[in-house]
Design an enzyme around this catalytic site. Structure first.
Site, PDB file in Angstrom:
ATOM      1  N   LYS A   1       0.853  -1.185   0.000  1.00  0.00           N
ATOM      2  CA  LYS A   1       0.000   0.000   0.000  1.00  0.00           C
ATOM      3  C   LYS A   1       0.890   1.237   0.000  1.00  0.00           C
ATOM      4  O   LYS A   1       1.769   1.385   0.872  1.00  0.00           O
ATOM      5  CB  LYS A   1      -0.850  -0.038   1.271  1.00  0.00           C
ATOM      6  CG  LYS A   1      -2.215   0.590   1.147  1.00  0.00           C
ATOM      7  CD  LYS A   1      -2.982   0.266   2.422  1.00  0.00           C
ATOM      8  CE  LYS A   1      -4.321   0.940   2.459  1.00  0.00           C
ATOM      9  NZ  LYS A   1      -4.956   0.771   3.779  1.00  0.00           N
ATOM     10  N   VAL A   2       0.686   2.106  -0.976  1.00  0.00           N
ATOM     11  CA  VAL A   2       1.504   3.324  -1.056  1.00  0.00           C
ATOM     12  C   VAL A   2       0.588   4.539  -1.152  1.00  0.00           C
ATOM     13  O   VAL A   2      -0.485   4.480  -1.759  1.00  0.00           O
ATOM     14  CB  VAL A   2       2.473   3.306  -2.268  1.00  0.00           C
ATOM     15  CG1 VAL A   2       3.458   2.173  -2.180  1.00  0.00           C
ATOM     16  CG2 VAL A   2       1.723   3.247  -3.577  1.00  0.00           C
TER      17      VAL A   2
END
Ligand code: G3P
Length: 218
Positions: A83-84
């Site tokens: 997750k960015v």
């Protein structure tokens, strides 16, 4: 429609899996902090427990740092999705990790143009935060509708993961719009089962049969 559980609470995840309604899990730094546990070991434990995709978020904010953490998260299990946060560096990370075969979930999305960028970068998932849009007087579900329209128009493969879900109505609207995934707090998942008429109806069925004085086998 797939349901992810938005939690880092192992007991909630175990229960959700028992109920057979959990297709994956999303975590974030706030959720892991709430558990008072170490970061990577928590993501690892969840990834081992859950057969489906588990989103683990990077803590760094620069390209190199996010990439390094993203690779370490990806090593925790084949089902780990990195997750960015949305932004130029985050979307560069998505492109690099994609070339390495790692799926990314782009988080903190609050506009349709942001979602368009994430799709162009090759994100597996985009996470628009509907509850937080509602919090500032917007209409979170309108954002979902816009993103779905754009993605369908161009056949993007990025899936819309409705996040920051606060109540069953969000889930209902997401389903009506055809969002691929919703990530739901455990409390909201539990509420989805409930209806007062279900409780009243069951009570009445059982009371009526009890009046006969007979058992299940009679
Ligand atoms: O996982 C991110 C998102 O679902 C956070 O929700 O309730 O903190 O806005 P919330």
């Amino acid at each position: 429609m797939r349901f992810f559980l938005d939690t880092a609470d192992i007991e909630e995840i175990r229960t959700g899996l028992e109920w057979g309604m959990v297709d994956g899990v999303t975590t974030n730094p706030s959720l892991i902090a709430r558990e008072g546990r170490s970061y990577l070991p928590t993501v690892r434990e969840i990834a081992e427990l859950v057969p489906g995709p588990v989103s683990g978020e990077v803590l760094a904010t620069d390209y190199e740092g996010m990439l390094e953490q993203g690779r370490r998260l990806a090593e925790l299990g084949d089902n780990v999705v990195v997750k960015v946060p949305l932004g130029p560096a985050g979307l560069r990370v998505v492109q690099t990790l994609r070339q390495e075969g790692t799926l990314c979930n782009v988080t903190l999305c609050f506009s349709a143009p942001q979602a368009l960028l994430a799709a162009k970068a090759g994100a597996a998932y985009i996470s628009p935060f509907v509850g937080r849009v509602d919090d500032i007087g917007g209409v979170g579900m309108e954002l979902i509708a816009e993103i779905l329209t754009i993605y369908r128009q161009y056949d993007f493969e990025t899936e819309v993961l409705v996040a920051s879900v606060r109540h069953p109505e969000h889930l209902l609207q997401a389903a009506l719009l055809g969002a691929e995934v919703a990530t739901i707090p455990f409390g909201v998942l539990a509420k989805l089962y409930r209806h007062p008429l279900t409780d009243i109806g069951l009570e009445r069925f059982l009371a009526d049969w009890q009046k006969t004085g007979k058992t299940f086998d009679d």
